[in-house]
Design a protein around this motif. Structure first.
Motif, short mmCIF file in Angstrom:
data_model
loop_
_atom_site.label_atom_id
_atom_site.label_comp_id
_atom_site.label_asym_id
_atom_site.label_seq_id
_atom_site.Cartn_x
_atom_site.Cartn_y
_atom_site.Cartn_z
N GLN A 26 0.87 -1.36 -0.14
CA GLN A 26 -0.28 -0.14 -0.02
C GLN A 26 0.90 1.38 0.12
N THR A 79 2.44 1.86 -3.37
CA THR A 79 1.37 2.72 -4.47
C THR A 79 1.43 4.26 -4.23
N LYS A 115 -2.58 3.73 -22.98
CA LYS A 115 -3.63 3.62 -21.86
C LYS A 115 -4.47 4.76 -21.62
N ARG A 154 -6.02 4.83 -18.82
CA ARG A 154 -6.63 4.99 -17.32
C ARG A 154 -5.43 4.94 -16.49
N VAL A 155 -5.23 5.81 -15.32
CA VAL A 155 -3.97 5.60 -14.83
C VAL A 155 -4.47 5.41 -13.06
N HIS A 156 -3.66 5.09 -12.26
CA HIS A 156 -3.71 4.29 -11.10
C HIS A 156 -4.34 5.75 -10.21
N PRO A 157 -5.15 5.60 -9.56
CA PRO A 157 -6.05 6.54 -8.75
C PRO A 157 -4.93 7.33 -7.93
N PHE A 158 -4.10 6.84 -7.31
CA PHE A 158 -3.03 7.38 -6.25
C PHE A 158 -1.88 8.51 -7.10
#
Lengths: 85, 381
Positions: B42, B45, B103, B105-109
């Protein structure tokens, strides 16, 4: 692996639980997934199934996508996956 | 500090994706840093490499200080850190993903990971620091500006303890590619003050310190490394990249005045010393202007020759050389020094560390954009 099994697995991983601890009527909250964890779960599911989940973190209740339980999430994803094919 | 004492060079071939497409392929890259073993999934990320470096340095500094932040001390302690680029490799990775890999979409963080204050915020969270905290971004002077602000807050009583310093991690394809554009980078080595110098070399890493109010530190019997005596900041108000002798000189003279230190007391200056043609001669001229004949008696070295230019983190890592001079009586050398330059005719402690008793040290930082910050430090006795 079915959509259902895969969603259970993603949610379990996000909650850092064993997949057997995730039940269909669990809420994400009851699994210890907070708001950031929810957004991350949605991202992981979208990546897995190559779908786009209509979800706005500002108004989760107004979303067309029901996240009130693991069961409702599975149903939503199954719908999106079916619509895709 | 051990490496600085030995005059060890940490600059070598860069290792990351697409490095072969760069014309500059050397840097002071942190090797053998296994973030996966230090942070959980966690955390990984959420922590860009600049945050990872910061958290490791902050942990070491706070452990060494012996302080624990609870109750009133927690409320009266904060974090001020410097960084120029913040999460550069997070930008780089995600731009690559959406532009090159197509792509959508990217990671929410991505945002909380790349933001310049991410490192500062995570330090405050990990160590329960509830006082004033913020990040300073003034290019190559970021850390010195940050430490100046931390010091000012302790001196004015706004805070009891401040965690301060800075970090940088721009050693990725996009980070180095941007720097290549300026054509100020060396392809082979950083040789500050040497007549055959041919540019700067980038480094990465973090330096974090605990600035504690003197009486508070004494009362608890802290191991005091040195005293921060004063600082000054100035702006060239002239050019976005070319340094100014007057701006640098005003910051150096200002730091002495703020600290109440006579220029004759200064034994060591940790130079900005980037190894570019422009900086080194301008800096030497500024030092000569401020110190007059005493400029020939003091020592001035650039440790960038060993660790490279850490940009927003550089002043923090270089403060270690000042502490080593004051506390241990060892002056870190300017390595890679090969040919004397009449425009840099000062004692630059060439190539080999030197033992010397130093009572006062200065740390210079002169940023792109003409923003200067100089710290004055005194031996603790």
């Amino acid at each position: 692996m079915s959509v259902r099994e895969k969603v259970f697995e993603i949610i379990a991983e996000q909650a850092m639980l064993d997949v057997s601890d995730v039940t269909a009527d669990s809420t994400l909250e009851s699994l210890g997934i907070d708001s950031l964890g929810l957004v991350e779960s949605i991202f992981a599911i979208e990546e897995e199934f190559d779908v786009s989940i209509p979800f706005n973190a500002n108004e989760p209740d107004k979303s067309d996508f029901d996240i009130s339980s693991v069961e409702s999430i599975v149903a939503g994803i199954e719908g999106l996956v079916a619509a895709k094919s | 500090m051990a490496a600085m004492r030995e005059g060890k060079c940490g600059i070598g071939p860069l290792e990351f994706r697409d490095v072969e497409r760069l014309s500059i392929q050397i840097g002071g890259q942190v090797k053998g840093f296994e973030a996966e073993g230090l942070f959980n999934r966690q955390q990984m990320t959420l922590y860009d490499r600049f945050t990872q470096f910061t958290l490791c340095a902050a942990r070491e500094a706070i452990d060494q200080s012996g302080l624990e932040f609870t109750g009133e001390l927690s409320a009266r302690s904060g974090v001020v850190l410097g960084t120029a680029g913040g999460g550069v490799s997070t930008w780089d990775d995600n731009y690559r993903s959406v532009y090159e890999d197509g792509k959508n979409r990217v990671h929410p963080f991505v945002v909380p990971k790349l933001m310049n204050n991410a490192a500062c915020s995570h330090v405050s969270m990990q160590h329960n620091l509830k006082g004033p905290s913020f990040t300073v971004s003034t290019a190559c002077a970021s850390s010195n500006h940050a430490m100046s602000q931390a010091f000012a807050m302790v001196r004015t009583g706004m805070a009891e303890v401040m965690i301060t310093g800075g970090s940088e991690s721009m050693l990725c394809f996009g980070g180095v590619k941007a720097w290549e554009g300026l054509r100020v980078m060396s392809k082979d080595a950083c040789r500050p003050f040497s007549a055959n110098r041919n540019g700067m070399v980038q480094g990465e890493g973090a330096g974090v310190f605990v600035f504690e109010e003197m009486e508070h530190a004494k009362a608890r019997g802290a191991d005091i490394l040195c005293e921060v005596a004063g600082f000054a900041m100035s702006s060239d108000a002239a050019d976005i990249v070319m340094p100014s002798k007057q701006g640098a000189a005003r910051a150096i003279a200002g730091a002495l005045q703020d600290a109440g230190i006579d220029r004759s007391e200064v034994g060591y200056i940790n130079a900005h010393g980037t190894g570019t043609a422009a900086n080194d001669k301008t800096e030497c001229a500024a030092v000569a202007d401020v110190f007059g004949p005493h400029a020939d008696d003091l020592m001035i070295s650039s440790t960038k020759s060993m660790h490279g230019h850490l940009i927003g983190g550089t002043g923090a890592v270089e403060l270690l050389a000042c502490i080593m001079a004051l506390r241990d009586g060892v002056i870190a050398p300017t390595i890679g020094y090969e040919e004397a330059d009449p425009e840099c005719a000062l004692d630059v402690v060439p190539n080999v560390a030197r033992e010397a008793n130093v009572d006062v040290a200065l740390s210079n930082a002169f940023a792109f954009g003409g923003l200067n910050a100089v710290l004055a430090l005194r031996k603790f006795s």
